[in-house]
Enzyme design. Structure first.
Site, PDB file in Angstrom:
ATOM      1  N   LYS A   1       0.834  -1.212   0.000  1.00 39.01           N
ATOM      2  CA  LYS A   1       0.000   0.000   0.000  1.00 39.01           C
ATOM      3  C   LYS A   1       0.873   1.269   0.000  1.00 39.01           C
ATOM      4  O   LYS A   1       0.565   2.234  -0.682  1.00 39.01           O
ATOM      5  CB  LYS A   1      -0.911   0.037   1.238  1.00 39.01           C
ATOM      6  CG  LYS A   1      -1.870  -1.139   1.334  1.00 39.01           C
ATOM      7  CD  LYS A   1      -2.813  -1.009   2.525  1.00 39.01           C
ATOM      8  CE  LYS A   1      -2.106  -1.033   3.872  1.00 39.01           C
ATOM      9  NZ  LYS A   1      -1.507  -2.325   4.247  1.00 39.01           N
TER      10      LYS A   1
ATOM     11  N   ARG B   1     -10.077   0.766   8.495  1.00 37.60           N
ATOM     12  CA  ARG B   1      -9.395  -0.493   8.777  1.00 37.60           C
ATOM     13  C   ARG B   1     -10.237  -1.398   9.662  1.00 37.60           C
ATOM     14  O   ARG B   1      -9.868  -2.540   9.917  1.00 37.60           O
ATOM     15  CB  ARG B   1      -8.118  -0.137   9.507  1.00 37.60           C
ATOM     16  CG  ARG B   1      -6.961  -1.038   9.252  1.00 37.60           C
ATOM     17  CD  ARG B   1      -5.737  -0.321   9.791  1.00 37.60           C
ATOM     18  NE  ARG B   1      -4.595  -1.146   9.701  1.00 37.60           N
ATOM     19  CZ  ARG B   1      -3.465  -0.774   9.077  1.00 37.60           C
ATOM     20  NH1 ARG B   1      -3.374   0.395   8.506  1.00 37.60           N
ATOM     21  NH2 ARG B   1      -2.453  -1.583   9.061  1.00 37.60           N
TER      22      ARG B   1
ATOM     23  N   ARG C   1      12.036  -6.477   4.669  1.00 34.30           N
ATOM     24  CA  ARG C   1      12.056  -5.103   5.178  1.00 34.30           C
ATOM     25  C   ARG C   1      12.686  -5.062   6.577  1.00 34.30           C
ATOM     26  O   ARG C   1      13.454  -4.157   6.889  1.00 34.30           O
ATOM     27  CB  ARG C   1      10.640  -4.530   5.222  1.00 34.30           C
ATOM     28  CG  ARG C   1      10.612  -3.046   5.590  1.00 34.30           C
ATOM     29  CD  ARG C   1       9.263  -2.403   5.357  1.00 34.30           C
ATOM     30  NE  ARG C   1       8.241  -2.903   6.258  1.00 34.30           N
ATOM     31  CZ  ARG C   1       6.935  -2.658   6.140  1.00 34.30           C
ATOM     32  NH1 ARG C   1       6.498  -1.936   5.138  1.00 34.30           N
ATOM     33  NH2 ARG C   1       6.074  -3.150   6.995  1.00 34.30           N
TER      34      ARG C   1
ATOM     35  N   ARG D   1      10.989  -1.570  10.756  1.00 36.36           N
ATOM     36  CA  ARG D   1      10.117  -1.025  11.807  1.00 36.36           C
ATOM     37  C   ARG D   1      10.031  -2.032  12.940  1.00 36.36           C
ATOM     38  O   ARG D   1      10.135  -3.236  12.706  1.00 36.36           O
ATOM     39  CB  ARG D   1       8.704  -0.800  11.242  1.00 36.36           C
ATOM     40  CG  ARG D   1       8.698   0.173  10.106  1.00 36.36           C
ATOM     41  CD  ARG D   1       7.373   0.318   9.408  1.00 36.36           C
ATOM     42  NE  ARG D   1       6.240  -0.474   9.853  1.00 36.36           N
ATOM     43  CZ  ARG D   1       5.138  -0.594   9.149  1.00 36.36           C
ATOM     44  NH1 ARG D   1       5.007  -0.012   7.979  1.00 36.36           N
ATOM     45  NH2 ARG D   1       4.141  -1.305   9.619  1.00 36.36           N
TER      46      ARG D   1
ATOM     47  N   ARG E   1       0.064  -9.054  13.249  1.00 36.22           N
ATOM     48  CA  ARG E   1      -0.575  -8.027  12.408  1.00 36.22           C
ATOM     49  C   ARG E   1      -1.470  -8.675  11.355  1.00 36.22           C
ATOM     50  O   ARG E   1      -2.561  -8.182  11.070  1.00 36.22           O
ATOM     51  CB  ARG E   1       0.495  -7.158  11.735  1.00 36.22           C
ATOM     52  CG  ARG E   1       1.078  -6.120  12.687  1.00 36.22           C
ATOM     53  CD  ARG E   1       2.422  -5.608  12.224  1.00 36.22           C
ATOM     54  NE  ARG E   1       2.402  -5.000  10.922  1.00 36.22           N
ATOM     55  CZ  ARG E   1       3.472  -4.922  10.113  1.00 36.22           C
ATOM     56  NH1 ARG E   1       4.632  -5.414  10.503  1.00 36.22           N
ATOM     57  NH2 ARG E   1       3.372  -4.335   8.949  1.00 36.22           N
TER      58      ARG E   1
HETATM   59  P1  ADP Z   1       0.705  -2.261   7.811  1.00 33.02           P
HETATM   60  O1  ADP Z   1      -0.542  -2.021   7.043  1.00 33.02           O
HETATM   61  O2  ADP Z   1       1.853  -2.676   6.955  1.00 33.02           O
HETATM   62  O3  ADP Z   1       0.495  -3.159   8.988  1.00 33.02           O
HETATM   63  P2  ADP Z   1       0.764   0.550   8.595  1.00 33.02           P
HETATM   64  O4  ADP Z   1       2.004   1.358   8.498  1.00 33.02           O
HETATM   65  O5  ADP Z   1      -0.351   0.891   7.671  1.00 33.02           O
HETATM   66  O6  ADP Z   1       1.243  -0.935   8.476  1.00 33.02           O
HETATM   67  O7  ADP Z   1       0.192   0.642  10.097  1.00 33.02           O
HETATM   68  C1  ADP Z   1       0.985   0.321  11.213  1.00 33.02           C
HETATM   69  C2  ADP Z   1       0.109   0.159  12.454  1.00 33.02           C
HETATM   70  O8  ADP Z   1      -0.591   1.395  12.718  1.00 33.02           O
HETATM   71  C3  ADP Z   1      -0.986  -0.883  12.352  1.00 33.02           C
HETATM   72  O9  ADP Z   1      -0.518  -2.191  12.627  1.00 33.02           O
HETATM   73  C4  ADP Z   1      -1.964  -0.372  13.428  1.00 33.02           C
HETATM   74  O10 ADP Z   1      -1.509  -0.710  14.711  1.00 33.02           O
HETATM   75  C5  ADP Z   1      -1.877   1.135  13.315  1.00 33.02           C
HETATM   76  N1  ADP Z   1      -2.950   1.680  12.429  1.00 33.02           N
HETATM   77  C6  ADP Z   1      -2.781   2.222  11.196  1.00 33.02           C
HETATM   78  N2  ADP Z   1      -3.969   2.615  10.686  1.00 33.02           N
HETATM   79  C7  ADP Z   1      -4.911   2.320  11.614  1.00 33.02           C
HETATM   80  C8  ADP Z   1      -6.328   2.464  11.690  1.00 33.02           C
HETATM   81  N3  ADP Z   1      -7.043   3.002  10.672  1.00 33.02           N
HETATM   82  N4  ADP Z   1      -6.967   2.046  12.805  1.00 33.02           N
HETATM   83  C9  ADP Z   1      -6.293   1.517  13.826  1.00 33.02           C
HETATM   84  N5  ADP Z   1      -4.961   1.328  13.831  1.00 33.02           N
HETATM   85  C10 ADP Z   1      -4.264   1.730  12.743  1.00 33.02           C
END
Ligand code: ADP
Length: 194
Positions: free
Chosen positions: A13, A88, A127, A135, A146
């Protein structure tokens, strides 16, 4: 124009959001990046957010709604944005519809990047080993958590968008160029003229 990108962790994404942003001239808003920014401030809120993210959990819906709606009011979002990571959860669908309707806007396209689990875990492991972009939540046991959180909380949201005919599914395997070409092709086909 508002486009939202969906996909499990490691689906690409971030990569595709940045490319779409360049192609369409509207900002790429990653809620994950916004939260990592909150963490890097070192505030007590940042510490709470870190505790959740570092275990593979989501942050509360209300918190993410506030972060995103404030960001959407910035001048550079006047023509729209590429959302990455929001909505999400099922309650966040209504939050997004409300955020957009109060700004006289609607969701133009929801795009899901589909990638099999074993490829996702490989990508995250790469990564995690890459130093610069690694990260804390890329550690293998957290990456698995996750994926599980995604399955429990985000998959039901996708079923709703799919039933409503709002979801465009794209094969997220292959090189970033290949995936981007598929998205642009979809973009031409989209009835909303995205
Ligand atoms: P990925 O999709 O690769 O897991 P992101 O960088 O998009 O990683 O998000 C990292 C973390 O941020 C998620 O695992 C979650 O804990 C939090 N997060 C991001 N967006 C949301 C959301 N819309 N609602 C709740 N938590 C979120």
């Amino acid at each position: 124009m508002i486009i939202t990108l969906f996909g499990p962790p490691g689906a690409g994404k971030g990569t595709q959001g940045a490319r779409l942003s360049g192609a369409l001239g509207i900002p790429h808003l990653s809620t994950g990046d916004m939260l990592r920014h909150v963490i890097s401030s070192g505030s007590s809120l940042g510490k709470q957010v870190a505790a959740l993210i570092d275990e593979g959990n989501f942050v509360p819906d209300d918190m993410i709604r506030d972060v995103l709606s404030t960001r959407l009011d910035a001048q550079d979002c006047m023509r729209g944005a590429i959302l990455d990571g929001f909505p999400r959860t099922v309650p966040q669908i209504a939050m997004l519809d409300e955020i957009l309707s109060t700004r006289g806007s609607t969701l133009d396209a929801a795009i899901l990047l589909s990638v099999p689990d074993e490829i996702l875990l490989d990508r995250i492991a790469i990564r995690a080993a890459s130093g610069e972009t690694a990260r804390p939540d890329d550690r293998p046991e957290i990456a698995a958590a996750r994926l599980e959180t995604y399955r429990v909380k985000t998959a039901p949201l996708l079923d709703i968008y799919r039933r409503e005919g709002r979801l465009h599914e794209v094969d997220g395997t292959g090189s970033p160029d290949e995936v981007f070409r598929r998205i642009l092709f979809l973009h031409k086909l989209a009835p909303a003229g995205v």
